[in-house]
Enzyme design. Structure first.
Site, short mmCIF file in Angstrom:
data_model
loop_
_atom_site.label_atom_id
_atom_site.label_comp_id
_atom_site.label_asym_id
_atom_site.label_seq_id
_atom_site.Cartn_x
_atom_site.Cartn_y
_atom_site.Cartn_z
N HIS A 59 0.64 1.16 9.70
CA HIS A 59 -0.66 1.68 9.26
C HIS A 59 -1.40 2.33 10.42
CE1 HIS A 59 0.36 -1.94 6.84
NE2 HIS A 59 0.19 -1.07 5.87
N THR A 106 20.54 35.05 16.21
CA THR A 106 20.80 36.48 16.08
C THR A 106 20.79 37.18 17.43
OG1 THR A 106 19.76 36.45 13.90
CG2 THR A 106 20.01 38.59 14.96
N PRO A 138 9.48 41.45 20.16
CA PRO A 138 9.91 40.78 21.39
C PRO A 138 11.28 41.25 21.87
CG PRO A 138 9.03 39.19 19.83
CD PRO A 138 9.14 40.49 19.10
N ASP A 159 9.53 34.66 15.69
CA ASP A 159 10.71 34.38 16.51
C ASP A 159 10.36 33.36 17.58
OD1 ASP A 159 12.75 35.80 15.35
OD2 ASP A 159 12.27 37.65 16.40
N GLY A 160 9.95 32.16 17.15
CA GLY A 160 9.47 31.17 18.10
C GLY A 160 10.53 30.67 19.06
N GLY A 176 0.81 -1.20 0.00
CA GLY A 176 0.00 0.00 0.00
C GLY A 176 0.85 1.25 0.00
N GLY A 207 1.60 5.32 1.09
CA GLY A 207 1.61 5.97 2.40
C GLY A 207 2.86 5.71 3.19
N HIS A 208 3.79 4.92 2.61
CA HIS A 208 5.03 4.57 3.30
C HIS A 208 6.25 5.15 2.60
CE1 HIS A 208 2.43 1.92 5.48
NE2 HIS A 208 2.20 1.18 4.42
N THR A 232 13.28 46.77 16.27
CA THR A 232 14.31 45.90 16.83
C THR A 232 14.57 46.33 18.27
OG1 THR A 232 16.19 47.31 16.26
CG2 THR A 232 15.39 45.80 14.56
#
Length: 600
Positions: free
Chosen positions: A226, A464, A578, A419-420, A62, A64-65, A514
């Protein structure tokens, strides 16, 4: 109510067809068989059964792999791959079409994962092909080690170990061996391989709702490819513990699934259930963390020589988050097959992990000649702090703690502006500053303390933000060097020098959204209040208020620097930068700390 899983597709019914079209378009060495899309067969380009003088090797199952199995079609591996719909065994007619398209006088070997639908469909195709005069052998791969030995006739599920068996079969076929020899090599490899998987989420079929079976705090051990349930749902565990458990399960003497004992040589495969390029996660990072633990444990705890390591996504399960570990007992003949050349587009390059087969993983870091001669007195904390040193320590500690405590309230800022990782980086830097200050900051000397802060930041803060803070501290150090207890005006000059340095190297100026939107107002106000005759502490506190006003005002400006410059302006409405906000917060905390020291 479950929501529909998000996919970058056109229509759920077309995903397999369009995947094959894209694969073949990307690799000129591949073709798909006439009869497509009903017959989904990918084969080596320009294969003619009448002239093909090797044993053909076919695998499939099948969809999906991916990249299994079509991604492993190429000289030296699979001659053809047959695909069904997502998680559905290919129909007999498709398998037959593949056999007829590539099988020459030397015959054909089918490598089949041990699922009932695959066994039945491939089995009937084999019988039909034999009745038509083809020489065909079928090898079943059941490498799952998660479930206890079955009492019935089902056997173990076929998992990622099938990819290694495909390579062994393809290499022996390419070497010109007979049908009997190729089938025997594949069966031998299948007996030497064991796999177990672990998942953090259940896969979502195209067009179907997502499953909440595992939630956010659970993981499942021993899932099939699966998404079928495994042996246990447990609380989320550190990956080192998970890897240890999986290895112990594969190597269990009680089940005896793989003939690997202490002193054996092994091949290791760390297989990600999600393709490594998938947006929204870091699967390759997680796979390498798992590989790190697995290699150490196999060598150090189990006493194995790890001859080859394959880390990546080899047999996936749509969007299921997790990985499987495969171990294969290594022999010279198997290694020769795994190392044999192939043009299969998705076969990886294996690495040698045994200590005798590679250079040391760690080499000495070159040091500047002057680093060993640094004055130890400069980088040690004084036994007794002066009044000035106590004030400096309190200000640094207040600023650092404020940086740590802004984590929750600034989550919305950093998420929206892109900026996570900013607050995580700040928290790491602030914690390191607090720790190093207790050990080695020469707090009675302001300039040298700033120099050491720069070293701390460079060591622990990436990205940064880390380099900008290091520049701030280094420029201030240069300005104050030789002034162990600077005057207020010297502090003001150092702040201005830091701003100039950040602006010079980043290209940012006032109004670019900034950190400078907080620092420049603070610097200007500090100089103005000192010029007006304010006492230094009052000037410091007033400049902190200016920093906060400047930081908050940039939420109405168009971002022109930093990562958020690439974010849509519509997403940044009423969201302050931030970097500016965190600067303003810790600057204010430092000012209030100094002010508290001078209360009557």
């Amino acid at each position: 109510m479950a929501s529909q899983g998000k996919k970058l597709i056109n229509h759920p019914s077309d995903v397999v067809i369009e995947y094959i079209e894209g694969l073949v378009a990307s690799y000129p060495s591949l073709q798909f068989l006439d009869g497509f899309p009903q017959i989904k067969v990918v084969l080596q380009a320009n294969i003619s059964p009448s002239t093909f003088d090797k044993v053909a090797v076919i695998s499939g199952g099948g969809a999906g792999h991916e990249p299994a199995h079509a991604g492993y079609v190429g000289t030296g591996m699979l001659t053809a791959a047959v695909s069904g719909d997502v998680f559905a065994s290919p129909p007999v007619d498709s398998i037959l079409a593949a056999i007829r398209a590539v099988t020459g006088p030397k015959g054909c070997v089918l490598i089949v994962t041990n699922y009932t639908g695959d066994r039945l469909n491939f089995g009937l195709a084999v019988e039909q092909a034999k009745s038509e005069g083809y020489s065909v052998e079928m090898v079943i791969v059941g490498d799952d080690c998660a479930l206890p030995p079955c009492r019935g006739i089902i056997g173990r599920r076929g998992l990622a170990g099938t990819v290694l068996v495909n390579k062994v079969a393809g290499a022996t076929a390419a070497a010109g061996l007979s049908l009997t020899e190729v089938a025997a090599a594949a069966k031998h490899a299948a007996e030497f391989v064991g796999t177990m998987g672990v998942a953090l989420s259940v896969c979502t079929l195209p067009g179907q709702p997502t499953s909440g079976r595992l939630g956010t705090e659970k993981m499942e051990l021993g899932l099939g490819i699966h998404g079928e349930p495994g042996v246990a749902v447990v609380d989320l565990q550190p990956v080192d513990l998970v890897v240890s458990h999986v290895l112990n399960q594969i190597l269990s003497a009680e089940t005896g699934y793989v003939p690997i004992t202490r002193g054996s040589n092994v091949v290791l495969m760390i297989n990600g259930y999600i393709l490594a390029c998938r947006l929204g996660g870091t699967p390759l990072m997680e796979l390498m963390i798992a590989a790190r633990k697995a290699i150490r444990e196999l060598q150090g705890v189990h006493g194995f020589a790890v001859d080859r390591v394959y880390t990546g996504s080899f047999m996936t399960s749509l969007d299921m988050a997790g990985f499987s570990i495969t171990l294969m007992k290594s022999e010279p003949a198997i290694l020769e097959c795994l190392d044999a050349p192939t043009k299969a587009p998705c076969w990886p390059i294996g690495t040698e992990a045994s200590k005798g087969g590679r250079p040391p993983v760690k080499v000495p870091r070159p040091l500047l000649p002057s680093s060993s001669s640094r004055n130890s007195e400069i980088v040690s904390r004084p036994q007794e702090l002066t009044k000035f040193g106590c004030i400096l320590e309190a200000a640094i500690e207040a600023a650092a703690k404020e940086s740590v405590n802004t984590k929750d309230c600034s989550k919305e800022w950093e998420t929206k502006v892109g900026d996570g990782d900013y607050i995580t980086t700040m928290k790491r830097g602030a914690a390191a500053i607090i720790e190093d200050m207790k050990l080695c900051y020469p707090l009675n000397d302001t300039a040298e303390t700033l120099n050491e802060m720069s070293r701390t930041i460079r060591r622990v803060m990436g990205g940064t933000s880390g380099i900008l803070y290091a520049i701030l501290c280094k420029a201030a150090y240069t300005s104050l060097k030789g002034h162990s207890q600077p005057t207020a005006r010297e502090w003001a000059n150092a702040l201005a020098a830091s701003i100039d340095a950040v602006s010079k190297y980043s290209g940012a100026h006032a109004g670019n959204c900034t950190m400078l939107d907080a620092l420049i107002p603070a610097s200007n106000t500090l100089n103005e209040r000192l010029d007006a005759g304010d006492d230094p502490v009052t000037a410091f506190v007033t400049s902190a208020e200016a920093a906060m006003i400047g930081a908050e005002s940039n939420k109405f400006l168009q971002t022109q620097a930093g990562r958020s410059a690439f974010t849509s302006p519509d997403l940044l409405v009423s969201v302050p930068d931030p970097g500016a906000m965190v600067i303003a917060l810790w600057y204010r905390a430092a000012a209030f700390s100094v002010a508290s020291k001078f209360k009557p």
